[in-house]
Design a protein around this motif. Structure first.
Motif, PDB file in Angstrom:
ATOM      1  N   GLY A   1      16.346 -19.096  -6.100  1.00  0.00           N
ATOM      2  CA  GLY A   1      17.009 -20.131  -5.934  1.00  0.00           C
ATOM      3  C   GLY A   1      18.523 -19.908  -5.283  1.00  0.00           C
ATOM      4  O   GLY A   1      19.190 -20.730  -4.948  1.00  0.00           O
ATOM      5  N   VAL A   2      18.977 -18.567  -5.360  1.00  0.00           N
ATOM      6  CA  VAL A   2      20.334 -18.152  -4.702  1.00  0.00           C
ATOM      7  C   VAL A   2      20.190 -17.076  -3.711  1.00  0.00           C
ATOM      8  O   VAL A   2      19.161 -16.187  -4.103  1.00  0.00           O
ATOM      9  N   ALA A   3      20.628 -17.221  -2.786  1.00  0.00           N
ATOM     10  CA  ALA A   3      20.689 -15.967  -1.854  1.00  0.00           C
ATOM     11  C   ALA A   3      21.297 -14.785  -1.952  1.00  0.00           C
ATOM     12  O   ALA A   3      22.481 -14.943  -1.922  1.00  0.00           O
ATOM     13  N   MET A   4      20.720 -13.690  -2.308  1.00  0.00           N
ATOM     14  CA  MET A   4      21.323 -12.537  -2.545  1.00  0.00           C
ATOM     15  C   MET A   4      20.611 -11.350  -1.737  1.00  0.00           C
ATOM     16  O   MET A   4      19.558 -11.723  -1.396  1.00  0.00           O
ATOM     17  N   PRO A   5      21.434 -10.237  -1.461  1.00  0.00           N
ATOM     18  CA  PRO A   5      20.688  -9.073  -0.955  1.00  0.00           C
ATOM     19  C   PRO A   5      19.286  -8.923  -1.708  1.00  0.00           C
ATOM     20  O   PRO A   5      19.150  -8.813  -3.083  1.00  0.00           O
ATOM     21  N   GLY A   6      18.216  -8.638  -0.920  1.00  0.00           N
ATOM     22  CA  GLY A   6      16.996  -8.411  -1.374  1.00  0.00           C
ATOM     23  C   GLY A   6      16.159  -9.783  -1.732  1.00  0.00           C
ATOM     24  O   GLY A   6      15.069  -9.496  -2.103  1.00  0.00           O
TER      25      GLY A   6
ATOM     26  N   THR B   1      11.357 -24.318   9.988  1.00  0.00           N
ATOM     27  CA  THR B   1      11.966 -23.472   9.096  1.00  0.00           C
ATOM     28  C   THR B   1      11.694 -21.720   9.806  1.00  0.00           C
ATOM     29  O   THR B   1      10.822 -21.506  10.324  1.00  0.00           O
ATOM     30  N   GLU B   2      12.652 -21.016   9.181  1.00  0.00           N
ATOM     31  CA  GLU B   2      12.281 -19.368   9.499  1.00  0.00           C
ATOM     32  C   GLU B   2      12.657 -18.773   8.103  1.00  0.00           C
ATOM     33  O   GLU B   2      13.288 -19.101   7.328  1.00  0.00           O
ATOM     34  N   LYS B   3      11.833 -17.625   8.152  1.00  0.00           N
ATOM     35  CA  LYS B   3      11.558 -16.904   6.888  1.00  0.00           C
ATOM     36  C   LYS B   3      12.082 -15.250   7.081  1.00  0.00           C
ATOM     37  O   LYS B   3      11.808 -14.881   8.003  1.00  0.00           O
ATOM     38  N   PHE B   4      13.020 -14.983   6.509  1.00  0.00           N
ATOM     39  CA  PHE B   4      13.414 -13.594   6.537  1.00  0.00           C
ATOM     40  C   PHE B   4      13.986 -12.948   5.292  1.00  0.00           C
ATOM     41  O   PHE B   4      14.332 -13.552   4.163  1.00  0.00           O
ATOM     42  N   LEU B   5      14.106 -11.475   5.237  1.00  0.00           N
ATOM     43  CA  LEU B   5      14.714 -10.975   4.132  1.00  0.00           C
ATOM     44  C   LEU B   5      16.121 -10.437   4.306  1.00  0.00           C
ATOM     45  O   LEU B   5      16.407 -10.028   5.622  1.00  0.00           O
ATOM     46  N   LEU B   6      16.951 -10.943   3.384  1.00  0.00           N
ATOM     47  CA  LEU B   6      18.368 -10.745   3.461  1.00  0.00           C
ATOM     48  C   LEU B   6      18.620  -9.274   2.856  1.00  0.00           C
ATOM     49  O   LEU B   6      18.572  -8.972   1.669  1.00  0.00           O
ATOM     50  N   ALA B   7      18.554  -8.091   3.708  1.00  0.00           N
ATOM     51  CA  ALA B   7      18.722  -6.856   3.256  1.00  0.00           C
ATOM     52  C   ALA B   7      19.162  -5.842   4.639  1.00  0.00           C
ATOM     53  O   ALA B   7      19.186  -6.224   5.815  1.00  0.00           O
ATOM     54  N   ASN B   8      19.385  -4.568   4.117  1.00  0.00           N
ATOM     55  CA  ASN B   8      19.469  -3.535   5.207  1.00  0.00           C
ATOM     56  C   ASN B   8      18.394  -3.341   5.739  1.00  0.00           C
ATOM     57  O   ASN B   8      17.373  -3.381   5.403  1.00  0.00           O
ATOM     58  N   ARG B   9      18.263  -3.109   7.233  1.00  0.00           N
ATOM     59  CA  ARG B   9      16.954  -2.826   8.051  1.00  0.00           C
ATOM     60  C   ARG B   9      16.280  -1.870   7.377  1.00  0.00           C
ATOM     61  O   ARG B   9      14.979  -1.570   7.355  1.00  0.00           O
ATOM     62  N   GLU B  10      16.975  -0.750   6.680  1.00  0.00           N
ATOM     63  CA  GLU B  10      16.277   0.371   6.114  1.00  0.00           C
ATOM     64  C   GLU B  10      15.444  -0.372   4.744  1.00  0.00           C
ATOM     65  O   GLU B  10      14.595   0.640   4.422  1.00  0.00           O
ATOM     66  N   GLU B  11      16.018  -0.979   4.192  1.00  0.00           N
ATOM     67  CA  GLU B  11      15.443  -1.776   2.850  1.00  0.00           C
ATOM     68  C   GLU B  11      14.072  -2.381   3.342  1.00  0.00           C
ATOM     69  O   GLU B  11      12.968  -2.049   2.417  1.00  0.00           O
ATOM     70  N   GLY B  12      13.899  -2.997   4.282  1.00  0.00           N
ATOM     71  CA  GLY B  12      12.877  -3.689   4.623  1.00  0.00           C
ATOM     72  C   GLY B  12      11.964  -3.002   5.786  1.00  0.00           C
ATOM     73  O   GLY B  12      10.939  -3.673   6.182  1.00  0.00           O
ATOM     74  N   ALA B  13      12.199  -1.725   5.930  1.00  0.00           N
ATOM     75  CA  ALA B  13      11.352  -0.966   6.861  1.00  0.00           C
ATOM     76  C   ALA B  13       9.992  -1.068   6.867  1.00  0.00           C
ATOM     77  O   ALA B  13       9.086  -0.787   7.644  1.00  0.00           O
ATOM     78  N   HIS B  14       9.365  -1.119   5.644  1.00  0.00           N
ATOM     79  CA  HIS B  14       7.830  -1.037   5.293  1.00  0.00           C
ATOM     80  C   HIS B  14       7.339  -2.498   5.283  1.00  0.00           C
ATOM     81  O   HIS B  14       6.061  -2.580   4.896  1.00  0.00           O
TER      82      HIS B  14
ATOM     83  N   PRO C   1      12.708 -13.692  -4.709  1.00  0.00           N
ATOM     84  CA  PRO C   1      12.847 -12.210  -4.787  1.00  0.00           C
ATOM     85  C   PRO C   1      11.961 -11.832  -3.701  1.00  0.00           C
ATOM     86  O   PRO C   1      10.751 -12.079  -3.663  1.00  0.00           O
ATOM     87  N   PHE C   2      12.147 -10.611  -3.117  1.00  0.00           N
ATOM     88  CA  PHE C   2      11.108  -9.646  -2.172  1.00  0.00           C
ATOM     89  C   PHE C   2      10.344  -8.925  -2.927  1.00  0.00           C
ATOM     90  O   PHE C   2      10.758  -8.063  -3.835  1.00  0.00           O
ATOM     91  N   SER C   3       8.904  -8.957  -2.680  1.00  0.00           N
ATOM     92  CA  SER C   3       7.913  -7.936  -3.084  1.00  0.00           C
ATOM     93  C   SER C   3       7.305  -7.621  -2.072  1.00  0.00           C
ATOM     94  O   SER C   3       6.792  -8.434  -1.253  1.00  0.00           O
ATOM     95  N   MET C   4       7.031  -6.211  -2.064  1.00  0.00           N
ATOM     96  CA  MET C   4       6.350  -5.565  -0.777  1.00  0.00           C
ATOM     97  C   MET C   4       4.834  -5.739  -0.894  1.00  0.00           C
ATOM     98  O   MET C   4       4.214  -5.774  -1.972  1.00  0.00           O
TER      99      MET C   4
ATOM    100  N   VAL D   1      14.079  -8.751   8.964  1.00  0.00           N
ATOM    101  CA  VAL D   1      15.058  -8.497   8.142  1.00  0.00           C
ATOM    102  C   VAL D   1      16.744  -8.799   8.798  1.00  0.00           C
ATOM    103  O   VAL D   1      16.664  -8.413   9.997  1.00  0.00           O
ATOM    104  N   TYR D   2      17.238  -9.536   7.993  1.00  0.00           N
ATOM    105  CA  TYR D   2      18.502  -9.875   8.613  1.00  0.00           C
ATOM    106  C   TYR D   2      19.729  -9.225   7.592  1.00  0.00           C
ATOM    107  O   TYR D   2      19.648  -9.347   6.348  1.00  0.00           O
TER     108      TYR D   2
END
Length: 162
Positions: A84-89, A102-115, A159-162, A120-121
């Motif tokens: 419900g809230v936009a936070m890193p990760g 709509t567009e879907k993306f991960l809010l994080a450092n590119r290294e975080e979402g590398a896998h 929340p992001f989950s791999m 990743v934005y």
């Protein structure tokens, strides 16, 4: 003097990047030996092995500096567990300027979402800064590179989950 940017990383990503850095640093003597061996082959102007080894060394040293800076400025934390809230990760679903798509993306450092398979934005990007701490349904505005502005609505944050 430029201000230092903090990079948000999970503990797993921090450890993965630290391991990569340690391996690259440990590999320095191997690259130095390759350069030495190639140097002993003779004329350096026409020595392809020497130039290839120097190029490899430059790439590795560049990555070492990049990782050292990233880890030096890292803020290690857990992946957000609340939605419900936009936070890193967080994985964000957004809609731009009242468009239907709509567009879907991960809010994080590119290294975080590398896998992951998701775009990743960075939270430091104009879009990332605008959306940080936004609640679902909230509309924010950010500046485009051409000087214009764009409105974006946060449709979903999870929340992001791999």
């Amino acid at each position: 003097m430029s201000e230092t940017q903090v990079t948000w990383l999970t503990q797993d990503a921090f450890e993965r990047l630290k391991t990569e850095l340690d391996e690259l640093v440990a590999n320095r003597p191997v690259i130095a030996a390759k350069i030495n061996d190639a140097r002993e082959e003779g004329d350096l102007r026409e020595n392809g092995g020497y130039h290839a080894a120097r190029e490899e060394q430059a790439q590795i040293e560049g990555r070492i500096r990049q990782l050292q800076e990233l880890l030096r400025t890292a803020q290690v934390g857990d992946v957000p567990t609340e939605s419900g809230v936009a936070m890193p990760g967080s994985v964000l679903t957004v809609r731009y300027d009242d468009e239907d798509d709509t567009e879907k993306f991960l809010l994080a450092n590119r290294e975080e979402g590398a896998h992951g398979d998701i775009e990743v934005y960075s939270p430091e990007s104009p879009l990332g800064k605008a959306l940080l701490d936004a609640k679902e349904g909230e509309t924010r505005e950010y500046e485009l590179p051409n000087g214009g502005t764009m409105k974006v609505t946060l449709v979903k944050a999870e929340p992001f989950s791999m």
